[in-house]
Scaffold this motif. Structure first.
Motif: not given
Length: 248
Positions: A178-204
């Protein structure tokens, strides 16, 4: 006791991190006796790089296995010897509600992160977070951590979770397709990896809103590259009659 993170051994000038300390077997027995206390594990990790390595490889793994044995068996049943994102990250996810900072993932909502004594993670709850095309995936999600009366935001519930074998999951494949973009600034608070928004990907899916009883259908969550999930929803406010019955 608070220790500053050290990346070189500071025990003595002649101490070598690979052979100058207690053996791993002795450290294992000590922490087994302590029931894998996470506060002590975190303190030991700050002593030096050698102890930090033992904590990552052994101690946090045993902590996770003790805290959620059935869930850990399932997560590793695919043949993997380590959880996605490392054991320390998973240990933190089990006991820490990340909250959120103002202007972060959830815009103007600000709730400090905090440790929780007990949290129930459910595979059945996780199913409600999956799109119909992804129901073969395995996702464990916690019951919402309630934060009542957050101003204009109302009553909020923060939840977190983890996918089994996320790298090969249908969810990840769909996010990428679906071509979802990784968040430009925020990272996972548990492992510091980049995040995808499931709302942006229309997957909720609607099932997630129904399962959580989301007030006004507000729910938002993110998934990181290692398969950790974190999100927030508005909770139904307690009615006056419910307040009275609880007080009684």
């Amino acid at each position: 006791m608070i220790l500053t993170k050290q990346y070189r051994c500071v025990h003595s000038a002649s101490c070598h991190c690979t052979k100058g300390h207690l053996s791993e077997d002795v450290i294992f027995l000590v922490f087994q006796h302590l029931n894998w206390n996470p506060n002590v594990i975190a303190t030991l990790s700050c002593a030096c790089k050698w102890f930090d390595d033992i904590a990552k490889r052994v101690l946090w793994k045993e902590f996770c296995r003790t805290r959620a044995p059935k869930m850990m068996l399932d997560l590793q049943s695919s043949g993997s010897h380590s959880a996605d994102g490392n054991w320390r990250a998973l240990g933190k996810l089990l006991i820490f509600c990340s909250g959120c900072t103002q202007g972060g993932l959830y815009h103007n909502v600000q709730v400090p992160g905090h440790f929780v004594n007990k949290t129930r993670f459910s595979k059945a709850l996780g199913k409600s977070f999956l799109m119909p095309q992804c129901l073969n995936d395995v996702l464990y999600v916690s019951e919402p951590c309630e934060h009542i009366d957050q101003g204009e935001a109302g009553d909020l519930g923060f939840f977190r979770g983890i996918f089994k074998s996320f790298a090969s999951s249908n969810v990840k494949r769909m996010i990428v397709n679906r071509g979802a973009q990784l968040h430009s600034t925020e990272i996972c608070p548990y492992c510091k990896a980049k995040l995808w928004s499931m709302l942006q990907a229309n997957m909720i899916p609607e099932s997630a809103k129904c399962r959580l009883g989301s007030h006004k259908d507000y729910i938002e969550y993110y998934v990181c590259l290692n398969g950790h999930l974190l999100g927030v929803c508005t909770l139904l406010p307690l009615s006056d009659s419910e307040d009275v019955s609880e007080n009684e």
